[in-house]
Design an enzyme around this catalytic site. Structure first.
Site, short mmCIF file in Angstrom:
data_model
loop_
_atom_site.label_atom_id
_atom_site.label_comp_id
_atom_site.label_asym_id
_atom_site.label_seq_id
_atom_site.Cartn_x
_atom_site.Cartn_y
_atom_site.Cartn_z
N CYS B 83 0.82 -1.27 -0.04
CA CYS B 83 -0.14 0.09 -0.04
C CYS B 83 0.81 1.12 -0.05
CB CYS B 83 -1.00 0.07 1.07
SG CYS B 83 -2.25 -1.19 1.25
N CYS B 201 -14.58 -1.42 6.06
CA CYS B 201 -13.27 -1.98 5.31
C CYS B 201 -13.45 -1.18 3.89
CB CYS B 201 -13.49 -3.44 4.96
SG CYS B 201 -14.07 -4.51 6.48
N ILE B 204 -11.80 -1.81 -2.80
CA ILE B 204 -11.07 -1.83 -4.01
C ILE B 204 -11.50 -0.67 -4.99
CG2 ILE B 204 -10.36 -3.98 -3.60
CD1 ILE B 204 -11.61 -4.79 -6.02
N HIS B 324 -9.54 2.44 -2.76
CA HIS B 324 -8.08 2.26 -2.38
C HIS B 324 -7.44 1.35 -3.63
CE1 HIS B 324 -4.60 1.16 -0.35
NE2 HIS B 324 -4.79 0.21 0.21
#
Lengths: 379, 379
Positions: B83, B201, B204, B324
């Site tokens: 990351c 959470c 993506i 992300h």
């Protein structure tokens, strides 16, 4: 100014039961011992690996090696740049030292390729060229055909590259293919992509190589230091008509490196270059200025590129015979130069070696290379 | 000294019919336009991508983007650091400029994750922790449980992180999840790993972000430049007993960054931090010194981390709401700081923003992170 103060390279072979971490640890421990320092002196790590994500689904592999070594809290950078991954890591470490970020940096290349079913033919699975059949050996075969057409280079001259590098590898205990071959044997090996036979294509291998670099602020503490005269990294030229008998980027990178170091091809005592295929080495002789364009075939056939010749090339055995664990290669080439410049190369020592050049090339695209590096070192 | 002179970020969403090259080109063109320069000024490219080798079998993706842009002959480095891939690329570009290797460097992070069947649960497919069931959401759930146990942090406080970041994302046209959620909605979403529900959470996404950096030798040519006060990259500590309520490396990296820049947490006007899960953001408040250890839950619940609060955190929407796309994230965080420091952030502008911090964290290993970066910028 940046210096190499330690190095170590594992054997390049099928290490079937060993992991990247195990290979990396061997190279690291060897390099620390060679430099005479403890692991606590390592301030930064530039780690090259090309295939672990594809073959094992793993990323951030550098941290796995550092964890195994108990090296904590330092910058760790994972680098991928095809066959120049290792030399790109070296470039980044030199930059970090020049930028004042650290005084001692570790460069490592580690690769594990010998896994069931794996071969390395494609270059970029979704690349148009590959999809159209321009897999790696085919592109090099076309270059060989063009060079033969343009300059009269012969099959025997191509084979002479392998013969020479097998002969060198016989003197290197860490090389993968150590059995000498004759021109006849090279030409009689199975045809992969005409005119390149199997003996003219480099073998995959598992292996790791490490270098420890130091700034001039601390280099005086160490013996047997080797000076980094220049490092150049360049990508290709993708929007011009290409000439199959030369990579323009190969020539431009060499020019930049010589200019940066104030050194010319006539000053070079040893070259490790990217002989992924026999024709590659011939093309690189010409790009590096070791001989005139078109004379590469004669250059190798006449013995000028062999140990004892005018400019020994790939005394380690090169990719063709030492083996080619992708990301380890660029580091191992520099490691060989360091060993030779220290006059510690044993049976394959190049006499009075004072200035040496490592050349690497990675990836094909639009008739050019995606990445090219040249490193110039001196004792 | 190094400056940011241009930036651009694509929307983060499911770009189902677009490639990494297409996304990278959009970010590149945007950044060139923003800086007011032509592509010929780019002397070097630091390109971050984490998943293309695994998902598409592709490597040296940076060169593919440069080829599409017609940018030739420059150093192109492909970086992977989980990351922190994007922020590591930034670190390398800053080093290259400080080392005198170039005056203008491009930093890009680009990722395509929205492909059929792909999710990101494991961290290192061959890692022992993963094989034993310590997949990513589980490790963060354990941290949340520990923080709740040790400090009385509540489910509602965890949920408040998502509520805040969804609220911020509603003001950011490029964010992936722009619909506000209440604490009740966050807690009612499906349980992934107790106590973390799905809304806690990060999703993506596909996307790319670019930054153009300049040396002080050329920065005076440009308007709206933003100063790089410090960049710190550090790997984890793998051989000590770990404390689930804090990553030691998170604290150490923050200390180093503040010391390097001569700036303290009290000087920070805006933070973009690595809120991969709700608990992450709470732990990072504490590590970055925005509040005392144990007070992270209260800090967010009381509104101090919201737009208009004492130190706005993740005004872009953060990983939780902006999305992300692994390697794009670290670059996009810095891009957001630059936009805010220039006072060009529109509806989500932080008032009188003068000093800002980007924090990123990548990979789990032995109870610590594999990589942590902090970037400090000022106008």
């Amino acid at each position: 100014m940046v210096y190499v103060i330690g190095t170590s390279t594992t054997s390049f072979e099928q290490h079937l039961e060993r992991s990247i971490v195990s290979l990396g640890m061997e190279a690291l421990i060897g390099a620390l011992k060679d430099a005479g320092i403890s692991k606590d002196r390592i301030e930064s790590c530039y780690f090259a690996n090309a295939l672990a994500p594809i073959l094992f689904g793993d990323t951030t592999v550098g941290q796995n090696v550092m964890a195994a070594a108990g090296i904590n809290e330092i910058p760790v950078v994972n680098v991928e740049n095809a066959c120049t991954s290792g030399s790109t890591a070296f470039y980044l470490a030199v930059n970090a030292i020049k930028a004042g970020e650290c005084d001692i940096a570790l460069v490592m290349g580690a690769e594990k390729m010998c896994v069931p079913g794996f071969g390395l033919i494609n270059s970029g699975a979704t690349e148009l060229d590959t999809l159209l059949g321009m897999v790696t050996p085919a592109t090099f075969a076309l270059r060989a055909k063009r060079h033969m057409h343009e300059y009269g280079t012969t099959m025997e001259q191509l084979a002479a590259v392998t013969v020479k590098n097998r002969g060198h590898a016989a003197l290197n205990p860490g090389a993968r293919l150590r059995k000498p071959e004759t021109v006849e044997q090279v030409l009689a090996s199975p045809m992969i992509a005409d005119p390149l036979t199997r003996s003219q294509c480099c073998p995959i291998a598992d292996g790791a190589s490490a270098l420890i670099l130091a700034s001039d602020r601390v280099a005086a503490e160490f013996d047997r230091t080797i000076k980094v005269e220049a490092v150049v990294l360049a990508s290709g030229i993708y929007d011009e008509k290409q000439d199959l008998a030369r990579w323009k980027t190969d020539y431009l990178t060499a020019e930049k490196a010589y200019a940066k170091a104030g050194i010319g091809p006539e000053d070079i005592d040893l070259v490790e270059c990217h002989d992924a295929f026999s024709i590659s080495e011939i093309l690189h002789y010409e790009a590096l200025g070791l001989c005139a364009p078109g004379e590469g075939g004669h250059f190798v056939e006449s013995g000028q590129a062999g140990l004892g010749g005018r400019v020994p090339v790939n005394v380690s055995g090169g990719l063709l015979s030492r083996g080619h664990p992708i990301a380890a290669t660029g580091v191992a080439q520099i490691s060989e130069l360091v060993t030779q410049l220290r006059h510690e190369a044993g049976k394959r020592q190049v006499e009075d070696c004072r200035t040496a050049l490592a050349h690497c090339m990675g990836g094909d695209k639009a008739g050019d290379t995606k990445s090219c590096t040249i490193v110039l070192l001196s004792r």
